[in-house]
Design a protein around this motif. Structure first.
Motif, PDB file in Angstrom:
ATOM      1  N   PRO A  18       0.874  -1.332   0.051  1.00  0.00           N
ATOM      2  CA  PRO A  18       0.094  -0.124   0.045  1.00  0.00           C
ATOM      3  C   PRO A  18       0.701   1.161   0.121  1.00  0.00           C
ATOM      4  CG  PRO A  18      -1.018  -1.488   1.671  1.00  0.00           C
ATOM      5  CD  PRO A  18       0.296  -1.975   1.090  1.00  0.00           C
ATOM      6  N   ALA A  19       2.142   1.442   0.726  1.00  0.00           N
ATOM      7  CA  ALA A  19       2.963   2.440   0.842  1.00  0.00           C
ATOM      8  C   ALA A  19       3.170   2.756  -0.495  1.00  0.00           C
ATOM      9  CB  ALA A  19       3.861   2.227   2.086  1.00  0.00           C
ATOM     10  N   GLU A  20       4.006   1.700  -1.185  1.00  0.00           N
ATOM     11  CA  GLU A  20       4.568   1.932  -2.456  1.00  0.00           C
ATOM     12  C   GLU A  20       3.514   2.306  -3.523  1.00  0.00           C
ATOM     13  OE1 GLU A  20       7.210  -1.270  -3.842  1.00  0.00           O
ATOM     14  OE2 GLU A  20       6.949  -2.092  -1.963  1.00  0.00           O
ATOM     15  N   ALA A  21       2.243   1.931  -3.211  1.00  0.00           N
ATOM     16  CA  ALA A  21       1.108   2.369  -4.074  1.00  0.00           C
ATOM     17  C   ALA A  21       0.817   3.693  -4.177  1.00  0.00           C
ATOM     18  CB  ALA A  21       0.129   1.320  -4.200  1.00  0.00           C
ATOM     19  N   LEU A  22       0.842   4.277  -3.105  1.00  0.00           N
ATOM     20  CA  LEU A  22       0.486   5.446  -2.713  1.00  0.00           C
ATOM     21  C   LEU A  22       1.704   6.394  -3.396  1.00  0.00           C
ATOM     22  CD1 LEU A  22      -1.529   7.742  -1.738  1.00  0.00           C
ATOM     23  CD2 LEU A  22      -0.567   7.282   0.528  1.00  0.00           C
ATOM     24  N   ASN A  23       2.872   5.980  -3.037  1.00  0.00           N
ATOM     25  CA  ASN A  23       4.257   6.641  -3.524  1.00  0.00           C
ATOM     26  C   ASN A  23       3.965   6.919  -4.802  1.00  0.00           C
ATOM     27  OD1 ASN A  23       4.757   7.457  -0.823  1.00  0.00           O
ATOM     28  ND2 ASN A  23       6.384   5.792  -0.718  1.00  0.00           N
ATOM     29  N   LYS A  52     -11.953   6.800   3.638  1.00  0.00           N
ATOM     30  CA  LYS A  52     -12.247   8.139   3.338  1.00  0.00           C
ATOM     31  C   LYS A  52     -12.159   7.968   1.704  1.00  0.00           C
ATOM     32  CE  LYS A  52     -11.830  12.831   3.746  1.00  0.00           C
ATOM     33  NZ  LYS A  52     -12.092  13.804   4.721  1.00  0.00           N
ATOM     34  N   ASP A  53     -13.064   8.783   0.974  1.00  0.00           N
ATOM     35  CA  ASP A  53     -12.957   8.948  -0.450  1.00  0.00           C
ATOM     36  C   ASP A  53     -12.514  10.536  -0.581  1.00  0.00           C
ATOM     37  OD1 ASP A  53     -13.737   6.392  -0.934  1.00  0.00           O
ATOM     38  OD2 ASP A  53     -15.918   7.005  -1.301  1.00  0.00           O
ATOM     39  N   ILE A  54     -11.506  10.829  -1.427  1.00  0.00           N
ATOM     40  CA  ILE A  54     -11.101  12.023  -1.627  1.00  0.00           C
ATOM     41  C   ILE A  54     -10.896  12.283  -3.096  1.00  0.00           C
ATOM     42  CG2 ILE A  54      -9.009  13.511  -1.294  1.00  0.00           C
ATOM     43  CD1 ILE A  54      -8.234  11.656   0.975  1.00  0.00           C
ATOM     44  N   PHE A  77      -5.246   2.616   4.286  1.00  0.00           N
ATOM     45  CA  PHE A  77      -4.366   2.357   2.967  1.00  0.00           C
ATOM     46  C   PHE A  77      -5.509   2.349   1.806  1.00  0.00           C
ATOM     47  CE2 PHE A  77      -5.738  -2.049   3.927  1.00  0.00           C
ATOM     48  CZ  PHE A  77      -5.977  -2.556   2.556  1.00  0.00           C
ATOM     49  N   LEU A  78      -4.723   2.804   0.611  1.00  0.00           N
ATOM     50  CA  LEU A  78      -5.245   3.062  -0.716  1.00  0.00           C
ATOM     51  C   LEU A  78      -5.988   1.699  -1.317  1.00  0.00           C
ATOM     52  CD1 LEU A  78      -5.533   4.798  -3.352  1.00  0.00           C
ATOM     53  CD2 LEU A  78      -3.169   4.046  -3.800  1.00  0.00           C
ATOM     54  N   ILE A  79      -7.016   1.919  -1.449  1.00  0.00           N
ATOM     55  CA  ILE A  79      -7.645   0.834  -2.523  1.00  0.00           C
ATOM     56  C   ILE A  79      -7.687   0.715  -3.983  1.00  0.00           C
ATOM     57  CG2 ILE A  79      -9.974  -0.395  -2.555  1.00  0.00           C
ATOM     58  CD1 ILE A  79     -10.612   0.629   0.180  1.00  0.00           C
ATOM     59  N   GLN A  80      -7.969   2.177  -4.330  1.00  0.00           N
ATOM     60  CA  GLN A  80      -7.879   2.414  -5.668  1.00  0.00           C
ATOM     61  C   GLN A  80      -7.972   3.992  -6.069  1.00  0.00           C
ATOM     62  OE1 GLN A  80     -11.355   0.849  -7.892  1.00  0.00           O
ATOM     63  NE2 GLN A  80     -12.828   1.766  -6.405  1.00  0.00           N
ATOM     64  N   ARG A  89      -5.307   0.011  -8.978  1.00  0.00           N
ATOM     65  CA  ARG A  89      -6.301  -0.816  -8.326  1.00  0.00           C
ATOM     66  C   ARG A  89      -5.667  -1.797  -7.312  1.00  0.00           C
ATOM     67  NH1 ARG A  89      -9.456   2.325 -10.429  1.00  0.00           N
ATOM     68  NH2 ARG A  89     -10.738   2.286 -12.159  1.00  0.00           N
ATOM     69  N   TYR A  90      -6.328  -2.100  -6.247  1.00  0.00           N
ATOM     70  CA  TYR A  90      -5.946  -3.023  -5.246  1.00  0.00           C
ATOM     71  C   TYR A  90      -6.365  -4.365  -5.865  1.00  0.00           C
ATOM     72  CZ  TYR A  90      -5.605  -5.567  -0.907  1.00  0.00           C
ATOM     73  OH  TYR A  90      -5.215  -6.736   0.186  1.00  0.00           O
ATOM     74  N   ASN A  91      -5.411  -5.430  -5.734  1.00  0.00           N
ATOM     75  CA  ASN A  91      -5.785  -6.679  -6.511  1.00  0.00           C
ATOM     76  C   ASN A  91      -6.551  -7.643  -5.435  1.00  0.00           C
ATOM     77  OD1 ASN A  91      -3.724  -7.705  -5.227  1.00  0.00           O
ATOM     78  ND2 ASN A  91      -2.346  -8.033  -6.869  1.00  0.00           N
ATOM     79  N   GLY A  92      -6.634  -7.212  -4.239  1.00  0.00           N
ATOM     80  CA  GLY A  92      -7.352  -8.107  -3.317  1.00  0.00           C
ATOM     81  C   GLY A  92      -6.321  -9.107  -2.783  1.00  0.00           C
TER      82      GLY A  92
END
Length: 152
Positions: free
Chosen positions: A33-38, A55-57, A74-77, A91-94
């Protein structure tokens, strides 16, 4: 039928505008998740949305200050536009990983595009605008890349 011939036939019907273009997409797998957001933030998105656990932003004008809160989870999508011809999607792959994709509209004549809008949420600053990329082999849309919010 060539892409240029299909576009000419489409325009004779006076349907919503389509454009002849090229298209490219590049994807990669991200493992945390951290790498995805970065990765998302490193692309310098100008407008878009993120779905976090809590939260949705939505954001415009590159203002990502609302994301700086670990309580949101953490980021979902997420989707964002970089500029008028490029956007990103993650996109989070589950399974703990993410698929990160960059989309590019380029000069060329291999694809057709049109622009569509979808109703936004209460958090969005307007309707969501997407550039739809048409698969010329199957004569149908194959990708919709985020292109900002209507009016922004």
């Amino acid at each position: 039928m060539k892409t240029t011939e299909l576009l000419a036939a489409y325009q004779k019907l006076k349907l919503p505008e389509m454009t002849l273009t090229g298209f490219n997409a590049q994807s990669q797998t991200i493992n945390s998740p951290a790498e995805a957001l970065n990765w998302f933030l490193s692309q310098q998105p100008q407008a878009g949305w993120l779905q976090l656990q809590q939260k949705d932003i939505a954001f415009t004008q590159g203002d990502l200050s609302a994301i700086d809160n670990s309580d949101h989870g953490f980021l979902i999508q997420a989707e964002a536009m970089i500029n008028d011809t490029s956007s990103i999607s993650i996109r989070y792959n589950g399974k703990g990983g993410y698929l990160a994709t960059a989309f590019y509209v380029t000069n060329g004549d291999t694809h057709l595009t049109d622009t569509i809008t979808f109703l936004g949420t209460a958090k969005a600053p307007g309707k969501s605008r997407y550039i739809r990329i048409w698969d010329m082999e199957n004569k149908r849309p194959t990708v919709a890349m985020f292109n900002g919010f209507e009016g922004n």
